[in-house]
Design a protein around this motif. Structure first.
Motif, PDB file in Angstrom:
ATOM      1  N   TRP A  37      29.545 120.840  40.870  1.00 50.93           N
ATOM      2  CA  TRP A  37      29.483 119.870  41.966  1.00 50.93           C
ATOM      3  C   TRP A  37      28.559 118.734  41.556  1.00 50.93           C
ATOM      4  CZ3 TRP A  37      32.057 119.874  46.649  1.00 50.93           C
ATOM      5  CH2 TRP A  37      32.800 121.025  46.942  1.00 50.93           C
ATOM      6  N   LYS A  39      27.204 114.752  42.813  1.00 51.50           N
ATOM      7  CA  LYS A  39      27.146 113.786  43.906  1.00 51.50           C
ATOM      8  C   LYS A  39      27.170 112.380  43.326  1.00 51.50           C
ATOM      9  CE  LYS A  39      24.955 112.766  48.300  1.00 51.50           C
ATOM     10  NZ  LYS A  39      23.865 113.135  49.212  1.00 51.50           N
ATOM     11  N   SER A  40      28.115 111.575  43.796  1.00 52.25           N
ATOM     12  CA  SER A  40      28.261 110.201  43.326  1.00 52.25           C
ATOM     13  C   SER A  40      27.114 109.353  43.846  1.00 52.25           C
ATOM     14  CB  SER A  40      29.588 109.614  43.802  1.00 52.25           C
ATOM     15  OG  SER A  40      30.656 110.359  43.269  1.00 52.25           O
ATOM     16  N   ASP A  43      29.297 103.455  43.170  1.00 55.76           N
ATOM     17  CA  ASP A  43      30.694 103.122  42.924  1.00 55.76           C
ATOM     18  C   ASP A  43      30.753 101.929  41.987  1.00 55.76           C
ATOM     19  OD1 ASP A  43      31.886 105.058  44.558  1.00 55.76           O
ATOM     20  OD2 ASP A  43      31.681 103.805  46.335  1.00 55.76           O
ATOM     21  N   ASN A  98      34.719 111.286  43.987  1.00 49.58           N
ATOM     22  CA  ASN A  98      34.648 110.744  45.340  1.00 49.58           C
ATOM     23  C   ASN A  98      33.700 109.545  45.397  1.00 49.58           C
ATOM     24  OD1 ASN A  98      36.495 112.542  46.532  1.00 49.58           O
ATOM     25  ND2 ASN A  98      34.940 114.132  46.565  1.00 49.58           N
ATOM     26  N   GLY A 101      27.746 108.630  47.508  1.00 47.05           N
ATOM     27  CA  GLY A 101      27.182 109.437  48.582  1.00 47.05           C
ATOM     28  C   GLY A 101      27.969 110.700  48.877  1.00 47.05           C
ATOM     29  N   GLU A 102      29.110 110.894  48.209  1.00 49.59           N
ATOM     30  CA  GLU A 102      29.939 112.077  48.433  1.00 49.59           C
ATOM     31  C   GLU A 102      29.907 112.988  47.222  1.00 49.59           C
ATOM     32  OE1 GLU A 102      33.891 111.001  49.620  1.00 49.59           O
ATOM     33  OE2 GLU A 102      33.182 109.635  51.163  1.00 49.59           O
ATOM     34  N   TRP A 103      30.206 114.254  47.462  1.00 53.04           N
ATOM     35  CA  TRP A 103      30.243 115.272  46.421  1.00 53.04           C
ATOM     36  C   TRP A 103      31.653 115.375  45.841  1.00 53.04           C
ATOM     37  CZ3 TRP A 103      26.088 117.762  44.476  1.00 53.04           C
ATOM     38  CH2 TRP A 103      24.897 117.688  45.208  1.00 53.04           C
ATOM     39  N   THR A 104      31.721 115.653  44.540  1.00 54.27           N
ATOM     40  CA  THR A 104      32.988 115.912  43.853  1.00 54.27           C
ATOM     41  C   THR A 104      32.929 117.317  43.284  1.00 54.27           C
ATOM     42  OG1 THR A 104      33.271 113.579  43.271  1.00 54.27           O
ATOM     43  CG2 THR A 104      34.512 115.178  41.966  1.00 54.27           C
ATOM     44  N   GLU A 105      33.950 118.112  43.571  1.00 57.58           N
ATOM     45  CA  GLU A 105      34.063 119.470  43.033  1.00 57.58           C
ATOM     46  C   GLU A 105      34.952 119.433  41.796  1.00 57.58           C
ATOM     47  OE1 GLU A 105      35.638 123.911  44.351  1.00 57.58           O
ATOM     48  OE2 GLU A 105      36.000 122.209  45.665  1.00 57.58           O
ATOM     49  N   LYS A 142      31.685 105.833  36.912  1.00 60.67           N
ATOM     50  CA  LYS A 142      30.911 106.375  38.021  1.00 60.67           C
ATOM     51  C   LYS A 142      29.520 106.728  37.524  1.00 60.67           C
ATOM     52  CE  LYS A 142      32.299 107.602  41.702  1.00 60.67           C
ATOM     53  NZ  LYS A 142      32.321 106.920  42.996  1.00 60.67           N
ATOM     54  N   ASN A 153      20.413 116.210  46.049  1.00 61.00           N
ATOM     55  CA  ASN A 153      21.439 115.445  45.333  1.00 61.00           C
ATOM     56  C   ASN A 153      21.761 115.957  43.938  1.00 61.00           C
ATOM     57  OD1 ASN A 153      21.876 113.481  47.375  1.00 61.00           O
ATOM     58  ND2 ASN A 153      19.960 112.496  46.795  1.00 61.00           N
TER      59      ASN A 153
END
Length: 172
Positions: A37, A39-40, A43, A98, A101-105, A142, A153
């Motif tokens: 996991w 966290k971005s 962008d 993602n 502020g969002e998590w990417t799995e 990213k 985070n």
């Protein structure tokens, strides 16, 4: 800087890739899924088309890995890490990160991983994330938070497993 994991092509046309190392804890039961996991943080103009690969050269060090060296002294087989020599050319999983502020799995075992790793309790996981490097545009990719960031985070592993039952342990 020390709080970023960069997977991008910079304004200066530099290509940045990210190396990750995790050690699975000791445990019991059958591991059915392992996901990284991230966290971005930022962008950029193009967030698509990233892949995660297993490393062949596992002697890299966090403090010494650069475009040319894997430990500050010894050269990668190919500058920038070569497919088939420094990392396998088989993608564990392709993914689109993602938004900030969002998590990417990113599944590396089970889940929707394309070519899952073989992992056991206590395994060391060495992987590299590579972005969309053929874009004609600069500042694509990213930026993710690193382990040096605050606990809320930093990257982590999620491990799903099936515990062994007491009945089965008598026969193993």
């Amino acid at each position: 800087d020390g709080t970023d994991l960069n997977v991008r092509k910079t304004q200066a046309n530099q290509i940045l890739r990210t190396l990750l190392r995790f050690t699975l804890p000791n445990g019991s039961g059958k591991i059915t899924k392992v996901a990284v996991w991230l966290k971005s943080k930022t962008d950029l103009s193009d967030n698509s088309s990233m892949n995660i690969y297993p490393m062949i050269q596992t002697e890299w060090t966090e403090a010494g890995a650069t475009w040319n060296k894997y430990d500050g002294t010894n050269n990668w087989a190919t500058a920038g890490m070569g497919a088939g020599t420094d990392y396998t050319d088989t993608t564990i999983k392709g993914f689109t990160p993602n938004a900030a502020g969002e998590w990417t799995e990113i599944d590396i075992l089970g889940g929707d991983s394309t070519n899952p790793l073989t992992l056991n309790w206590g395994s060391i996981v060495d992987v590299m994330i590579r972005g969309h490097e053929t874009s004609v545009n600069w500042d694509t990719g990213k930026i993710f938070y690193s382990k040096e960031n605050d606990a809320a985070n930093r990257p982590y592993l999620e491990i799903t497993y099936e515990p062994y039952s007491a009945f089965l342990l008598n026969f193993l």
